[in-house]
Design a protein around this motif. Sequence first.
Motif, PDB file in Angstrom:
ATOM      1  N   GLY A 175      24.850  30.707 -50.288  1.00 52.76           N
ATOM      2  CA  GLY A 175      24.500  29.915 -49.099  1.00 52.76           C
ATOM      3  C   GLY A 175      25.456  30.156 -47.951  1.00 52.76           C
ATOM      4  N   GLY A 213      20.950  41.930 -50.588  1.00 57.03           N
ATOM      5  CA  GLY A 213      21.340  42.364 -51.926  1.00 57.03           C
ATOM      6  C   GLY A 213      20.388  41.866 -53.003  1.00 57.03           C
ATOM      7  N   THR A 214      20.980  41.347 -54.058  1.00 58.40           N
ATOM      8  CA  THR A 214      20.193  40.867 -55.191  1.00 58.40           C
ATOM      9  C   THR A 214      19.214  39.775 -54.780  1.00 58.40           C
ATOM     10  N   ALA A 215      19.644  38.897 -53.898  1.00 58.95           N
ATOM     11  CA  ALA A 215      18.749  37.813 -53.462  1.00 58.95           C
ATOM     12  C   ALA A 215      17.499  38.399 -52.815  1.00 58.95           C
ATOM     13  N   LEU A 259      21.022  48.636 -58.301  1.00 57.71           N
ATOM     14  CA  LEU A 259      22.118  47.973 -57.577  1.00 57.71           C
ATOM     15  C   LEU A 259      23.189  47.489 -58.556  1.00 57.71           C
ATOM     16  N   LYS A 260      22.712  46.857 -59.650  1.00 62.66           N
ATOM     17  CA  LYS A 260      23.666  46.295 -60.613  1.00 62.66           C
ATOM     18  C   LYS A 260      24.547  47.397 -61.176  1.00 62.66           C
ATOM     19  N   THR A 320      26.234  33.669 -46.958  1.00 67.55           N
ATOM     20  CA  THR A 320      26.125  35.054 -46.487  1.00 67.55           C
ATOM     21  C   THR A 320      25.805  35.049 -44.996  1.00 67.55           C
ATOM     22  N   VAL A 368      17.072  33.103 -48.770  1.00 69.40           N
ATOM     23  CA  VAL A 368      17.514  32.978 -50.157  1.00 69.40           C
ATOM     24  C   VAL A 368      18.935  33.523 -50.258  1.00 69.40           C
ATOM     25  N   SER A 369      19.832  32.695 -50.786  1.00 67.95           N
ATOM     26  CA  SER A 369      21.230  33.119 -50.894  1.00 67.95           C
ATOM     27  C   SER A 369      21.926  32.292 -51.971  1.00 67.95           C
ATOM     28  N   GLN A 370      22.436  32.957 -52.973  1.00 65.55           N
ATOM     29  CA  GLN A 370      23.154  32.251 -54.034  1.00 65.55           C
ATOM     30  C   GLN A 370      24.267  31.399 -53.434  1.00 65.55           C
ATOM     31  N   VAL A 426      30.997  38.953 -59.418  1.00 61.87           N
ATOM     32  CA  VAL A 426      30.483  39.500 -58.156  1.00 61.87           C
ATOM     33  C   VAL A 426      29.044  39.985 -58.336  1.00 61.87           C
ATOM     34  N   ALA A 427      28.755  40.558 -59.506  1.00 59.64           N
ATOM     35  CA  ALA A 427      27.396  41.025 -59.777  1.00 59.64           C
ATOM     36  C   ALA A 427      26.513  39.808 -60.070  1.00 59.64           C
TER      37      ALA A 427
END
Length: 614
Positions: A357, A308-310, A490-491, A359, A353-355, A405-406
Amino acid sequence: MCGIVGYLGNGIAQESLIDGLKRLEYRGYDSAGVAFHEGNKFSMARETGRVKNLAEVVQKKSSSSSLGIAHTRWATHGAVTVSNTHPHRSHDGKFVLVHNGVIENFSPLKKFLKGKGIQFTSETDSEVLCNLIAFHYAESPKSEERFVDAVRLALPQCRGAYGIAVLCLDKSDVLIGARRGSPLVVGLGDDANFIASDASAFVGRAKEAVFLNDGELAILRGRDFRITTLEGQEAQAVSHPVDQISEEVELGDFDSYMEKEIFEQPTALKNTLRGRFGDDGTTSKLGGLEGHEDELRDLDRIIFVACGTARHACMVGEYLIERLARVPVEVEHASEFRYRNSPNAGKSLVIAVSQSGETLDTLEAVREAKTKGLLTLGITNVVGSSLARETDGGVYQRVGPEIGVASTKAFSSQACLCAMLGLALGRMRDLSPMDGQAVVEALNGLPDLVAHVLQQAEQIRELAVKYSKAEHLLFLGRQSLYPVALEGALKLKEISYAHAEGYPAAELKHGPIALINPDCPCIFMVEGTELSAKTIANMQEVKARKGQVLAIAPEEIEIPDEAADDIFRLPVAHEVVRPILANLPLQLFAYHFARLRGLDVDKPRNLAKSVTVE
Ligand code: M6R
């Protein structure tokens, strides 16, 4: 996905469980439920929709039990109905269970149990696991360890992922948790102990947290607890102070977490950057990479894995790192990397990379990389997360909890850390001190530039009003602004449900241009380089076909009147920070676009903040 929490203590479980569920709601919010051990029976409440619906019902029923489990659901098996809502009760009423994950072989297990005469009331895989435990319990001889034994016999029969909490009616002082693939943590407090999907569920109530490893069982009995393997061997319990793991989050004057997190970015980025530059002012100094200098200097390539965003932030990193450090970079969807047989010749570094951590696809990609003997680093926001614990080294984003969530502030800090990594690697190689110094100055100036762009939020709101009727939008950009185009699309789609696509600007004429009409606005990100002329030519191609163009462009780039209907200006900036700046108006655009449609930007339909299933 889903969030689970269990309570065993001296006090009343109800309040802690509902409070815990509210904090875990980012993991799913299709439905929520709770079960209390009441001595001779389980009392249960289950509601579809948000945790607040459940909270109202639970408050009216009011249980004084000091043992309970609770769950907030993101539906995987079965529709969003009360009967599919957790906790699930076994056919004989002896067990209740909450589950996060997917039992992949639930069909044959269900068939087996049905063959034994067991009836099911839901479509879920979780009810199958609950009944499997009940089945083994019924078959086991009576003993003090019968409950634990039944769990130990059932779990090895399951394929897939689980984090569970389970209660047995015969044991009014025992709470069992187990994990494989899905996270689980034990919280230790003065008055109660907990089991939860993450430590935020018991912040303020527990002092210490003990993270379970895959294949481990937590057995909470009275005020004691122990961790064992599924085979019954004692496992090491390493505890971490809870106050370092998570923080309280207040909404303040903002009407949503997304809005708050967008406007927090100047401060968030200051925290990401703080104390992370070398004394000579020409390079960055990332503590989590210490001890790996030789490997980093000697790298053949970097493979980013993220979702996703990451992943979009990693794609920005790909352009920046190749430019600054001349190291080949690949960016993989974590879910694809895991199953690809990619040749790993040479000295590759995998950066996950994961906000959150947490996922699962990203974690599994790291596990796969480790199996192949590769060095793994993590960039994550959540201290003590699975990613932080499972990688060989890494860097924290330090942007504070991201609740919406976004993902917004997390993207900016991830892209910023990629630039810092590129700088460090570049200075280990060919990047001159002068070029290094320019990057350091650009990064140090980033928080102020971000604040400057956010001050123009009203202009973006007006543009969102103008384009808010559109159901299809294209986002276009070149080079490091291409991932920004992907991120903008995506956003918009995840919170407004409008259809949006991101493309490299030059790809337009290879297909997407067929979509151009007055109802399909195109949002172009214009570079501050010689490439801008080419992007402006692409804008003119859209205008020639009666399309609408909104350009996001640096102040210094001249844009002919006929090339754009609207222009949003960005300040003059170094190329390493331009992608972060260009993304800000897109965050605000998506936010206003969705709000104008009356949508809940923090909890968009079908989504969850943390995706802990494959
Ligand atoms: O926690 P993570 O950074 O690993 O999450 C990855 C994606 O699930 C996440 O970025 C998702 O795409 C966001 N909802 C996007 O806003």
